[in-house]
Design a protein around this motif. Sequence first.
Motif, PDB file in Angstrom:
ATOM      1  N   UNK A   4      -4.436   3.460  -3.907  1.00 59.27           N
ATOM      2  CA  UNK A   4      -3.486   3.487  -2.783  1.00 59.27           C
ATOM      3  C   UNK A   4      -2.047   3.584  -3.281  1.00 59.27           C
ATOM      4  N   UNK A   5      -1.788   2.988  -4.471  1.00 61.93           N
ATOM      5  CA  UNK A   5      -0.433   3.079  -5.016  1.00 61.93           C
ATOM      6  C   UNK A   5      -0.121   4.513  -5.443  1.00 61.93           C
ATOM      7  N   UNK A   8       0.566   6.374  -2.385  1.00 62.64           N
ATOM      8  CA  UNK A   8       1.891   5.996  -1.881  1.00 62.64           C
ATOM      9  C   UNK A   8       2.990   6.756  -2.612  1.00 62.64           C
ATOM     10  N   UNK A   9       2.890   6.819  -3.959  1.00 64.54           N
ATOM     11  CA  UNK A   9       3.945   7.506  -4.710  1.00 64.54           C
ATOM     12  C   UNK A   9       3.952   9.000  -4.421  1.00 64.54           C
ATOM     13  N   UNK A  45       2.039   8.006   5.357  1.00 61.23           N
ATOM     14  CA  UNK A  45       2.419   6.622   5.047  1.00 61.23           C
ATOM     15  C   UNK A  45       1.945   5.673   6.139  1.00 61.23           C
ATOM     16  N   UNK A  48      -1.497   4.905   5.479  1.00 63.76           N
ATOM     17  CA  UNK A  48      -1.571   3.944   4.379  1.00 63.76           C
ATOM     18  C   UNK A  48      -1.290   2.529   4.870  1.00 63.76           C
ATOM     19  N   UNK A  49      -0.488   2.425   5.941  1.00 62.42           N
ATOM     20  CA  UNK A  49      -0.179   1.125   6.531  1.00 62.42           C
ATOM     21  C   UNK A  49      -1.183   0.756   7.612  1.00 62.42           C
TER      22      UNK A  49
END
Lengths: 163, 102
Positions: A4-5, A8-9, A45, A48-49
């Motif tokens: 997930x990181x 995110x990037x 995003x 992702x949230x």
Amino acid sequence: MNLSLVVFYLLSVVCLGGAVGVVMSRNVVHAALLLLVSLMAVSGLYLLLLAEFLALVQVLIYGGAITIVVLFVIMLTRAQEFRSMSANPQWRLAIVTAFGVFVLLAAAIIKGAPTETVRQSLGFKELGNSLFTDWAVPFEVASLVLLVALIGAIVIARERDVE
Amino acid sequence: MSLIHFQILSAALFSIGIYGVLARRNAVLILLALELMLNAVNINLIAFAAYGELAQAATGQVIAIFVITVAAAEVGLAMAIILRLFRDRSSVDVYDVDVMKW
């Protein structure tokens, strides 16, 4: 470094890259299309949230409505003819202001140092329940805002010669 | 990945939006930069909704929905104003509409 990181990037790079393109591009049409890229990354995003509904709304409203309206107005105002005017005498001041705001915000965020790492998902059902119980009155006011904006837009853009 | 990542991203997006609003002369491009700032605010709201207490999560998402609603209304009105501006002045340069400037 978990998956997930990495996602995110990736989304952050697309989002910020698109945003820098919007404010730097010399071509107005390119700026509008880059805005679409940036906003779709923002939609990712939201996923992702764990805000699925907002991600959907983002694609529908920004991808389907706002970008199209902006492109229509760009065509109608023939804004490409004004390419040279992207040079604004206060651009240096603008860079300083933007950078100052970022440093201020980042300092405040890091000083606050939130440590939450657990994300929770809010289902469609809970969101709908909240929207039509706790937020029922603001929801109706929002519909009124849209109606007023619609009528106002028609009145402003109408040809005066018809009267 | 924690809340701070999203907050820093949101701050960066907001700053880019501020630069766009201040450094552009085309009214359409100023509006696009404004949309970036609204999206930065929405990322912040939804990040806090996701990482906060579950009882408050709906509040953050509902306010984000309202922000999107108002942004849509704002784009409609602003585009009408820009069209009227172009018809009256044959320009979408904000430096041409400084009649009310002190």
